[in-house]
Design an enzyme around this catalytic site. Structure first.
Site, PDB file in Angstrom:
ATOM      1  N   ASP A 136      28.597  38.550  33.248  1.00  0.00           N
ATOM      2  CA  ASP A 136      28.282  39.462  32.138  1.00  0.00           C
ATOM      3  C   ASP A 136      29.398  40.448  31.826  1.00  0.00           C
ATOM      4  O   ASP A 136      29.146  41.578  31.401  1.00  0.00           O
ATOM      5  CB  ASP A 136      26.972  40.224  32.435  1.00  0.00           C
ATOM      6  CG  ASP A 136      25.824  39.286  32.690  1.00  0.00           C
ATOM      7  OD1 ASP A 136      25.788  38.222  32.060  1.00  0.00           O
ATOM      8  OD2 ASP A 136      24.967  39.608  33.533  1.00  0.00           O
ATOM      9  N   LYS A 194      32.519  37.887  28.458  1.00  0.00           N
ATOM     10  CA  LYS A 194      33.319  36.672  28.231  1.00  0.00           C
ATOM     11  C   LYS A 194      33.073  36.101  26.839  1.00  0.00           C
ATOM     12  O   LYS A 194      34.008  35.716  26.138  1.00  0.00           O
ATOM     13  CB  LYS A 194      32.963  35.600  29.286  1.00  0.00           C
ATOM     14  CG  LYS A 194      33.201  36.036  30.716  1.00  0.00           C
ATOM     15  CD  LYS A 194      32.712  34.995  31.712  1.00  0.00           C
ATOM     16  CE  LYS A 194      31.208  34.861  31.795  1.00  0.00           C
ATOM     17  NZ  LYS A 194      30.512  36.046  32.352  1.00  0.00           N
ATOM     18  N   HIS A 197      25.791  34.470  26.954  1.00  0.00           N
ATOM     19  CA  HIS A 197      27.025  35.003  26.369  1.00  0.00           C
ATOM     20  C   HIS A 197      26.721  35.560  24.986  1.00  0.00           C
ATOM     21  O   HIS A 197      26.248  34.834  24.110  1.00  0.00           O
ATOM     22  CB  HIS A 197      28.093  33.900  26.300  1.00  0.00           C
ATOM     23  CG  HIS A 197      28.485  33.381  27.660  1.00  0.00           C
ATOM     24  ND1 HIS A 197      29.322  32.321  27.844  1.00  0.00           N
ATOM     25  CD2 HIS A 197      28.150  33.810  28.904  1.00  0.00           C
ATOM     26  CE1 HIS A 197      29.488  32.110  29.151  1.00  0.00           C
ATOM     27  NE2 HIS A 197      28.774  33.005  29.809  1.00  0.00           N
ATOM     28  N   GLN A 246      29.297  32.873  34.415  1.00  0.00           N
ATOM     29  CA  GLN A 246      29.161  33.690  35.631  1.00  0.00           C
ATOM     30  C   GLN A 246      30.486  34.435  35.911  1.00  0.00           C
ATOM     31  O   GLN A 246      31.215  34.729  34.981  1.00  0.00           O
ATOM     32  CB  GLN A 246      28.717  32.847  36.835  1.00  0.00           C
ATOM     33  CG  GLN A 246      27.295  32.295  36.719  1.00  0.00           C
ATOM     34  CD  GLN A 246      27.145  31.070  35.846  1.00  0.00           C
ATOM     35  OE1 GLN A 246      27.829  30.094  36.021  1.00  0.00           O
ATOM     36  NE2 GLN A 246      26.246  31.114  34.881  1.00  0.00           N
TER      37      GLN A 246
HETATM   38  P1  GDP Z   1      29.086  37.429  29.208  1.00  0.00           P
HETATM   39  O1  GDP Z   1      27.984  36.749  29.961  1.00  0.00           O
HETATM   40  O2  GDP Z   1      30.278  37.678  30.061  1.00  0.00           O
HETATM   41  O3  GDP Z   1      29.431  36.754  27.910  1.00  0.00           O
HETATM   42  O4  GDP Z   1      28.537  38.890  28.826  1.00  0.00           O
HETATM   43  P2  GDP Z   1      27.056  39.232  28.255  1.00  0.00           P
HETATM   44  O5  GDP Z   1      27.000  38.853  26.830  1.00  0.00           O
HETATM   45  O6  GDP Z   1      26.008  38.715  29.160  1.00  0.00           O
HETATM   46  O7  GDP Z   1      27.044  40.795  28.470  1.00  0.00           O
HETATM   47  C1  GDP Z   1      27.970  41.639  27.877  1.00  0.00           C
HETATM   48  C2  GDP Z   1      27.201  42.641  26.990  1.00  0.00           C
HETATM   49  O8  GDP Z   1      28.059  43.702  26.637  1.00  0.00           O
HETATM   50  C3  GDP Z   1      26.729  42.047  25.686  1.00  0.00           C
HETATM   51  O9  GDP Z   1      25.560  42.694  25.284  1.00  0.00           O
HETATM   52  C4  GDP Z   1      27.870  42.365  24.735  1.00  0.00           C
HETATM   53  O10 GDP Z   1      27.453  42.432  23.377  1.00  0.00           O
HETATM   54  C5  GDP Z   1      28.287  43.717  25.231  1.00  0.00           C
HETATM   55  N1  GDP Z   1      29.709  44.063  25.097  1.00  0.00           N
HETATM   56  C6  GDP Z   1      30.793  43.258  25.225  1.00  0.00           C
HETATM   57  N2  GDP Z   1      31.927  43.984  25.144  1.00  0.00           N
HETATM   58  C7  GDP Z   1      31.552  45.269  24.963  1.00  0.00           C
HETATM   59  C8  GDP Z   1      32.266  46.503  24.845  1.00  0.00           C
HETATM   60  O11 GDP Z   1      33.491  46.563  24.916  1.00  0.00           O
HETATM   61  N3  GDP Z   1      31.520  47.632  24.698  1.00  0.00           N
HETATM   62  C9  GDP Z   1      30.161  47.621  24.630  1.00  0.00           C
HETATM   63  N4  GDP Z   1      29.527  48.778  24.488  1.00  0.00           N
HETATM   64  N5  GDP Z   1      29.466  46.473  24.750  1.00  0.00           N
HETATM   65  C10 GDP Z   1      30.140  45.330  24.913  1.00  0.00           C
HETATM   66  P1  IMO Z   2      27.015  34.842  32.580  1.00  0.00           P
HETATM   67  O1  IMO Z   2      27.725  33.565  32.229  1.00  0.00           O
HETATM   68  C1  IMO Z   2      25.263  37.269  35.724  1.00  0.00           C
HETATM   69  C2  IMO Z   2      23.363  35.134  39.034  1.00  0.00           C
HETATM   70  C3  IMO Z   2      21.861  35.225  39.192  1.00  0.00           C
HETATM   71  C4  IMO Z   2      21.742  35.118  40.695  1.00  0.00           C
HETATM   72  C5  IMO Z   2      22.829  34.106  41.036  1.00  0.00           C
HETATM   73  C6  IMO Z   2      22.331  32.683  41.197  1.00  0.00           C
HETATM   74  O2  IMO Z   2      26.144  35.344  31.482  1.00  0.00           O
HETATM   75  O3  IMO Z   2      27.963  35.857  33.117  1.00  0.00           O
HETATM   76  P2  IMO Z   2      21.586  30.812  39.478  1.00  0.00           P
HETATM   77  O4  IMO Z   2      20.475  30.787  38.484  1.00  0.00           O
HETATM   78  O5  IMO Z   2      22.945  30.617  38.878  1.00  0.00           O
HETATM   79  O6  IMO Z   2      21.346  29.902  40.637  1.00  0.00           O
HETATM   80  O7  IMO Z   2      21.554  32.304  40.083  1.00  0.00           O
HETATM   81  O8  IMO Z   2      23.769  34.159  39.991  1.00  0.00           O
HETATM   82  N1  IMO Z   2      23.815  34.662  37.711  1.00  0.00           N
HETATM   83  C7  IMO Z   2      24.392  35.446  36.794  1.00  0.00           C
HETATM   84  N2  IMO Z   2      24.641  36.772  36.801  1.00  0.00           N
HETATM   85  N3  IMO Z   2      25.672  36.517  34.677  1.00  0.00           N
HETATM   86  C8  IMO Z   2      25.461  35.186  34.668  1.00  0.00           C
HETATM   87  O9  IMO Z   2      25.980  34.390  33.730  1.00  0.00           O
HETATM   88  C9  IMO Z   2      24.762  34.603  35.741  1.00  0.00           C
HETATM   89  N4  IMO Z   2      24.371  33.348  36.032  1.00  0.00           N
HETATM   90  C10 IMO Z   2      23.815  33.397  37.249  1.00  0.00           C
HETATM   91  O10 IMO Z   2      21.369  36.457  38.704  1.00  0.00           O
HETATM   92  O11 IMO Z   2      22.097  36.341  41.286  1.00  0.00           O
HETATM   93 MG    MG Z   3      25.985  37.057  30.421  1.00  0.00          MG
END
Ligand code: GDP
Ligand code: IMO
Ligand code: MG
Length: 430
Positions: free
Chosen positions: A14, A17, A42, A225
């Site tokens: 998270d 990416k 994502h 991840q």
């Molecule tokens: P990913 O799994 O790595 O693609 O990340 P996620 O989408 O799960 O989580 C990142 C969260 O932060 C999302 O809600 C994005 O919209 C938000 N986000 C990404 N970059 C920024 C930033 O620079 N500032 C803020 N405030 N939010 C961001």
């Molecule tokens: P993105 O791509 C954050 C965590 C789960 C758990 C562990 C194992 O959005 O960054 P799983 O279901 O993969 O066997 O769970 O990994 N986990 C993540 N945490 N972002 C993710 O994906 C995750 N995908 C799995 O919370 O701790």
């Molecule tokens: Mg994510």
């Protein structure tokens, strides 16, 4: 010159990416997912409109860009079709843009049932999985009894294999886990019905990546991840079941390691983690609450609250060691805007010893005490900034300090969720 750019999370997932992949896709011909499955979430925000992707690569919104699901991905066809339909309802031409490796391992409903039943059966040691069947599917792949997407080409063979595999799953569910079994026949019917949609999307991903390269085009490899969730190098057993380190981009898409030109690591300006496992810089206090609230730290896949803490350099150094980063992208700088002081964990103390690199596995990490250095906060608004010059001096100092501590250049700074809320310091794809 064509560049194969790998974009991976450097923390526990998270990191943002999806946003960065979407942004850089503007310059690319293709985006490849190479590991994980629909456990990923994502988030892309384009002119205020939010799209959350789980399985489909974050380049999908771009016309003329091919999205690939590589062999290293575990593929739930039910989740894929649902995601395709949601995007298609928004006018995104998914079936024209998406190609899938025939070697993808298939996640079945019984993998999901096993994942959830195992988690329920664990008393103290819950991993906190996303419950998407990821672990059980990779187990079957490695045990060489799993199904692959290509098996759908031959319905009779598919039927025989799935019947055998689900009999094994149902035996475990019923007799070992005392959980509900999964009816086999409806799954066979449902999965065979998906064949019509997915078989035309099958492609030789390795060959097509090479073709993009030969044509002088850029390809982005999108990690899911984060490095600290790597099956081997992460906080085992509190990890996911795939290689989230940069090497996974090669094995999970079928290119050689020399084909990976630049490894871009994404890290938040602080740290979050979802699920269980050690987290040395976690702030179970007002600071953690503040980061969670300002950063809106709610899981994009499961809706769980993310645990929050300060940036953790020993963990980032471990990730760098395993993945050979070329540059860093710092996201969510804006989330620190209001803080008077920002803490940076530069080292750990473990049994009296000072460590600069996180130890392997969960047990030693859980015993580590973070050692912090304080950096003055900037206490002014950086949200949405797009120019380096607009950043407050103290925010620039924070970034410069991170660069120095990690010995890596920060090439992108993200200041908000929108595609436009980004400071590009170095153009990676020309
Ligand atoms: P990913 O799994 O790595 O693609 O990340 P996620 O989408 O799960 O989580 C990142 C969260 O932060 C999302 O809600 C994005 O919209 C938000 N986000 C990404 N970059 C920024 C930033 O620079 N500032 C803020 N405030 N939010 C961001
Ligand atoms: P993105 O791509 C954050 C965590 C789960 C758990 C562990 C194992 O959005 O960054 P799983 O279901 O993969 O066997 O769970 O990994 N986990 C993540 N945490 N972002 C993710 O994906 C995750 N995908 C799995 O919370 O701790
Ligand atoms: Mg994510």
């Amino acid at each position: 010159m064509s560049t194969n750019l790998v974009i991976i999370g450097a923390q526990w997932g998270d990191e943002g990416k999806g946003k960065i992949v979407d942004l850089l896709t503007e310059k690319a011909a293709a985006v490849v997912r190479f590991q994980g499955g629909h456990n990923a979430g994502h988030t892309l925000v384009i002119n205020g409109k939010k799209t959350v992707l789980h399985l489909i690569p974050s380049g999908i919104l771009h016309e003329g860009v091919v999205s690939y699901i590589g062999n290293g991905v575990v593929l739930c066809l039910r989740a894929l079709i649902k995601e395709m339909q949601a995007l298609q309802a928004e006018g995104v031409l998914v079936s024209e843009r998406l190609r899938i490796s025939p070697a993808c391992a298939l996640i079945l409903p019984s993998h999901i049932a096993l994942d959830q039943a195992r988690e329920a059966a664990r008393s103290e040691g819950k991993i906190g999985t996303t419950g998407r069947g990821i672990g059980p599917c990779y187990e079957d792949k490695v045990a060489r009894r799993g199904l692959r997407l290509a098996d759908l080409h031959n319905p009779d063979l598919f039927r025989r294999r799935i019947t055998e595999l689900m009999a094994y799953h149902n035996f475990l569910l019923e007799h070992y886990l005392q959980a509900e079994t999964v009816a086999v026949e409806p799954v066979i019917e449902e999965w065979l019905a998906y064949a019509e949609t997915v078989l035309p999307m099958i492609a030789d991903v390795s060959v097509e990546i090479e073709q993009h390269h030969q044509a002088g085009k850029h390809v982005i490899f999108e990690g899911a991840q984060g490095a600290m969730l790597d099956i081997d190098h992460g906080t085992y057993p509190y990890v996911t079941s795939s290689t989230t380190s940069s090497g996974g981009a090669a094995s999970g898409s079928g290119v050689g390691v020399h084909a990976l030109d630049y490894i871009l690591a994404i890290t938040k300006a602080y740290t979050t983690r979802v699920g269980s496992g050690p987290f040395p810089t976690e702030q179970l206090n007002d600071i953690g609450e503040h980061l969670g609230k300002v950063g809106q730290e709610i899981g994009a896949s499961t809706g769980r609250k993310r645990r929050c803490g300060w940036i953790d350099l020993p963990a980032l150094r471990r990730a760098h060691l395993n993945s050979s980063f070329d540059g860093l992208c710092i996201t969510k700088l804006d989330v620190l805007d209001e803080l008077e002081t920002v803490q940076v964990c530069t080292h750990y103390r473990l049994r009296g010893e000072l460590l600069s690199i996180a130890p392997l596995g969960a047990d030693d990490l859980a015993a580590c005490e973070p050692v912090y250095e304080s950096v003055p906060g900037w206490q002014s608004n950086t949200f949405g900034l797009r120019n380096e010059a607009e950043l407050p001096q103290k925010a620039r100092d924070y970034l410069a300090a991170l660069e120095q501590w990690l010995g890596l250049p920060i090439v992108i700074v993200s200041t908000g969720p929108d595609r436009q809320h980004t400071i590009i310091r170095k153009s990676l794809l020309k």
